[in-house]
Write a protein that holds these residues in place. Structure first.
Motif, PDB file in Angstrom:
ATOM      1  N   LEU A  18       4.871  46.296  12.783  1.00  0.00           N
ATOM      2  CA  LEU A  18       5.815  46.155  11.684  1.00  0.00           C
ATOM      3  C   LEU A  18       5.813  44.697  11.271  1.00  0.00           C
ATOM      4  O   LEU A  18       5.717  43.806  12.128  1.00  0.00           O
ATOM      5  CB  LEU A  18       7.214  46.580  12.134  1.00  0.00           C
ATOM      6  N   ARG A  19       5.931  44.434   9.971  1.00  0.00           N
ATOM      7  CA  ARG A  19       6.024  43.062   9.486  1.00  0.00           C
ATOM      8  C   ARG A  19       7.337  42.865   8.751  1.00  0.00           C
ATOM      9  O   ARG A  19       7.613  43.561   7.767  1.00  0.00           O
ATOM     10  CB  ARG A  19       4.859  42.688   8.579  1.00  0.00           C
ATOM     11  N   LEU A  20       8.109  41.925   9.219  1.00  0.00           N
ATOM     12  CA  LEU A  20       9.350  41.549   8.565  1.00  0.00           C
ATOM     13  C   LEU A  20       9.099  40.355   7.653  1.00  0.00           C
ATOM     14  O   LEU A  20       8.272  39.498   7.961  1.00  0.00           O
ATOM     15  CB  LEU A  20      10.417  41.191   9.587  1.00  0.00           C
ATOM     16  N   SER A  21       9.837  40.311   6.548  1.00  0.00           N
ATOM     17  CA  SER A  21       9.760  39.193   5.617  1.00  0.00           C
ATOM     18  C   SER A  21      11.143  38.592   5.430  1.00  0.00           C
ATOM     19  O   SER A  21      12.153  39.299   5.529  1.00  0.00           O
ATOM     20  CB  SER A  21       9.222  39.651   4.261  1.00  0.00           C
ATOM     21  N   CYS A  22      11.162  37.318   5.135  1.00  0.00           N
ATOM     22  CA  CYS A  22      12.417  36.613   4.858  1.00  0.00           C
ATOM     23  C   CYS A  22      12.148  35.652   3.703  1.00  0.00           C
ATOM     24  O   CYS A  22      11.348  34.716   3.841  1.00  0.00           O
ATOM     25  CB  CYS A  22      12.885  35.874   6.094  1.00  0.00           C
ATOM     26  N   VAL A  23      12.805  35.904   2.597  1.00  0.00           N
ATOM     27  CA  VAL A  23      12.616  35.092   1.399  1.00  0.00           C
ATOM     28  C   VAL A  23      13.812  34.165   1.206  1.00  0.00           C
ATOM     29  O   VAL A  23      14.960  34.600   1.330  1.00  0.00           O
ATOM     30  CB  VAL A  23      12.458  35.981   0.150  1.00  0.00           C
ATOM     31  N   ASN A  24      13.526  32.910   0.893  1.00  0.00           N
ATOM     32  CA  ASN A  24      14.569  31.978   0.495  1.00  0.00           C
ATOM     33  C   ASN A  24      14.706  32.048  -1.013  1.00  0.00           C
ATOM     34  O   ASN A  24      13.837  31.577  -1.750  1.00  0.00           O
ATOM     35  CB  ASN A  24      14.213  30.561   0.935  1.00  0.00           C
ATOM     36  N   LYS A  65       5.914  36.931  23.295  1.00  0.00           N
ATOM     37  CA  LYS A  65       4.689  36.145  23.259  1.00  0.00           C
ATOM     38  C   LYS A  65       3.473  37.038  23.428  1.00  0.00           C
ATOM     39  O   LYS A  65       3.418  37.884  24.318  1.00  0.00           O
ATOM     40  CB  LYS A  65       4.739  35.080  24.358  1.00  0.00           C
ATOM     41  N   GLY A  66       2.505  36.866  22.540  1.00  0.00           N
ATOM     42  CA  GLY A  66       1.296  37.690  22.581  1.00  0.00           C
ATOM     43  C   GLY A  66       1.399  38.964  21.774  1.00  0.00           C
ATOM     44  O   GLY A  66       0.382  39.613  21.503  1.00  0.00           O
ATOM     45  N   ARG A  67       2.612  39.353  21.367  1.00  0.00           N
ATOM     46  CA  ARG A  67       2.791  40.572  20.558  1.00  0.00           C
ATOM     47  C   ARG A  67       3.301  40.265  19.149  1.00  0.00           C
ATOM     48  O   ARG A  67       3.000  40.995  18.214  1.00  0.00           O
ATOM     49  CB  ARG A  67       3.784  41.522  21.240  1.00  0.00           C
ATOM     50  N   PHE A  68       4.097  39.197  19.028  1.00  0.00           N
ATOM     51  CA  PHE A  68       4.672  38.837  17.735  1.00  0.00           C
ATOM     52  C   PHE A  68       4.017  37.564  17.215  1.00  0.00           C
ATOM     53  O   PHE A  68       3.641  36.678  18.000  1.00  0.00           O
ATOM     54  CB  PHE A  68       6.167  38.598  17.861  1.00  0.00           C
ATOM     55  N   THR A  69       3.915  37.472  15.893  1.00  0.00           N
ATOM     56  CA  THR A  69       3.383  36.269  15.254  1.00  0.00           C
ATOM     57  C   THR A  69       4.293  35.868  14.095  1.00  0.00           C
ATOM     58  O   THR A  69       4.581  36.695  13.230  1.00  0.00           O
ATOM     59  CB  THR A  69       1.964  36.499  14.727  1.00  0.00           C
ATOM     60  N   ILE A  70       4.714  34.622  14.109  1.00  0.00           N
ATOM     61  CA  ILE A  70       5.500  34.100  13.002  1.00  0.00           C
ATOM     62  C   ILE A  70       4.580  33.267  12.108  1.00  0.00           C
ATOM     63  O   ILE A  70       3.705  32.540  12.597  1.00  0.00           O
ATOM     64  CB  ILE A  70       6.699  33.260  13.511  1.00  0.00           C
ATOM     65  N   SER A  71       4.780  33.396  10.802  1.00  0.00           N
ATOM     66  CA  SER A  71       3.985  32.634   9.842  1.00  0.00           C
ATOM     67  C   SER A  71       4.834  32.384   8.603  1.00  0.00           C
ATOM     68  O   SER A  71       5.913  32.958   8.466  1.00  0.00           O
ATOM     69  CB  SER A  71       2.699  33.392   9.476  1.00  0.00           C
ATOM     70  N   ARG A  72       4.334  31.533   7.717  1.00  0.00           N
ATOM     71  CA  ARG A  72       5.101  31.272   6.497  1.00  0.00           C
ATOM     72  C   ARG A  72       4.155  30.941   5.354  1.00  0.00           C
ATOM     73  O   ARG A  72       3.044  30.445   5.558  1.00  0.00           O
ATOM     74  CB  ARG A  72       6.111  30.150   6.726  1.00  0.00           C
ATOM     75  N   ASP A  73       4.650  31.217   4.142  1.00  0.00           N
ATOM     76  CA  ASP A  73       3.956  30.876   2.915  1.00  0.00           C
ATOM     77  C   ASP A  73       4.947  30.093   2.064  1.00  0.00           C
ATOM     78  O   ASP A  73       5.828  30.694   1.416  1.00  0.00           O
ATOM     79  CB  ASP A  73       3.495  32.157   2.205  1.00  0.00           C
ATOM     80  N   ASN A  74       4.842  28.784   2.090  1.00  0.00           N
ATOM     81  CA  ASN A  74       5.826  27.953   1.394  1.00  0.00           C
ATOM     82  C   ASN A  74       5.745  28.102  -0.127  1.00  0.00           C
ATOM     83  O   ASN A  74       6.738  27.890  -0.822  1.00  0.00           O
ATOM     84  CB  ASN A  74       5.662  26.494   1.793  1.00  0.00           C
ATOM     85  N   ALA A  75       4.596  28.470  -0.631  1.00  0.00           N
ATOM     86  CA  ALA A  75       4.477  28.696  -2.073  1.00  0.00           C
ATOM     87  C   ALA A  75       5.322  29.885  -2.512  1.00  0.00           C
ATOM     88  O   ALA A  75       5.767  29.959  -3.663  1.00  0.00           O
ATOM     89  CB  ALA A  75       3.015  28.925  -2.449  1.00  0.00           C
ATOM     90  N   LYS A  76       5.545  30.809  -1.576  1.00  0.00           N
ATOM     91  CA  LYS A  76       6.369  31.986  -1.864  1.00  0.00           C
ATOM     92  C   LYS A  76       7.749  31.892  -1.233  1.00  0.00           C
ATOM     93  O   LYS A  76       8.518  32.855  -1.289  1.00  0.00           O
ATOM     94  CB  LYS A  76       5.659  33.246  -1.347  1.00  0.00           C
ATOM     95  N   ASN A  77       8.037  30.750  -0.603  1.00  0.00           N
ATOM     96  CA  ASN A  77       9.337  30.568   0.070  1.00  0.00           C
ATOM     97  C   ASN A  77       9.625  31.704   1.045  1.00  0.00           C
ATOM     98  O   ASN A  77      10.767  32.176   1.146  1.00  0.00           O
ATOM     99  CB  ASN A  77      10.473  30.463  -0.954  1.00  0.00           C
ATOM    100  N   ASN A  84       3.506  43.491  16.866  1.00  0.00           N
ATOM    101  CA  ASN A  84       2.523  44.493  17.281  1.00  0.00           C
ATOM    102  C   ASN A  84       2.905  45.064  18.638  1.00  0.00           C
ATOM    103  O   ASN A  84       3.691  44.469  19.379  1.00  0.00           O
ATOM    104  CB  ASN A  84       1.131  43.860  17.353  1.00  0.00           C
ATOM    105  N   SER A  85       2.327  46.200  18.957  1.00  0.00           N
ATOM    106  CA  SER A  85       2.607  46.853  20.250  1.00  0.00           C
ATOM    107  C   SER A  85       4.109  46.915  20.506  1.00  0.00           C
ATOM    108  O   SER A  85       4.595  46.533  21.580  1.00  0.00           O
ATOM    109  CB  SER A  85       1.905  46.091  21.377  1.00  0.00           C
TER     110      SER A  85
END
Length: 124
Positions: A18-24, A65-77, A84-85
């Motif tokens: 599952l992928r969660l998003s958070c927009v500013n 750790k090893g299952r979740f990944t946090i990332s960001r796209d500052n152009a999209k705030n 995963n798993s």
């Protein structure tokens, strides 16, 4: 001002992703780090992951750790949390939060702004 809106929660089965998003949706010219926390009924809010403004540094709770990944796209705030798993114990309301000092922090009181939360339910 920072205004955070989460999305992407839902009902999944154990082992799914599952992928969660958070927009500013607000406007700020400051560099800020972002964190994800989660909470289940009757328990305190639990740190999940954090990322600094550049995206080069991340920090995870041992439980993900090893299952979740946090990332960001500052152009999209927008900041993302890819899970995963997934396990039934990942079931919780997930919140994103902004730290205006751009710190990688794992405690609630270091975050200045919070979203309203999105429910993730993992069935066994």
């Amino acid at each position: 001002q920072v205004q955070l809106v989460e999305s992407g929660g839902g009902l999944v089965q154990a082992g799914d992703s599952l992928r969660l998003s958070c927009v500013n949706t607000g406007r700020t010219f400051r560099a800020y780090s972002m964190g994800w926390f989660r909470q289940t009924p009757g328990k305190e809010r639990e740190f999940v992951a954090a990322i600094n403004y550049s995206g080069r540094n991340t920090y995870y709770a041992d439980s993900v750790k090893g299952r979740f990944t946090i990332s960001r796209d500052n152009a999209k705030n927008t900041v993302y949390l890819q899970g995963n798993s997934l396990k039934p114990e990942d079931t919780a309301v997930y919140y994103c939060a902004a730290n205006m000092a751009n710190l990688l922090a794992d405690t609630e009181d270091t975050y200045d702004y919070w979203g309203q939360g999105t429910q993730v339910t993992v069935s066994s």
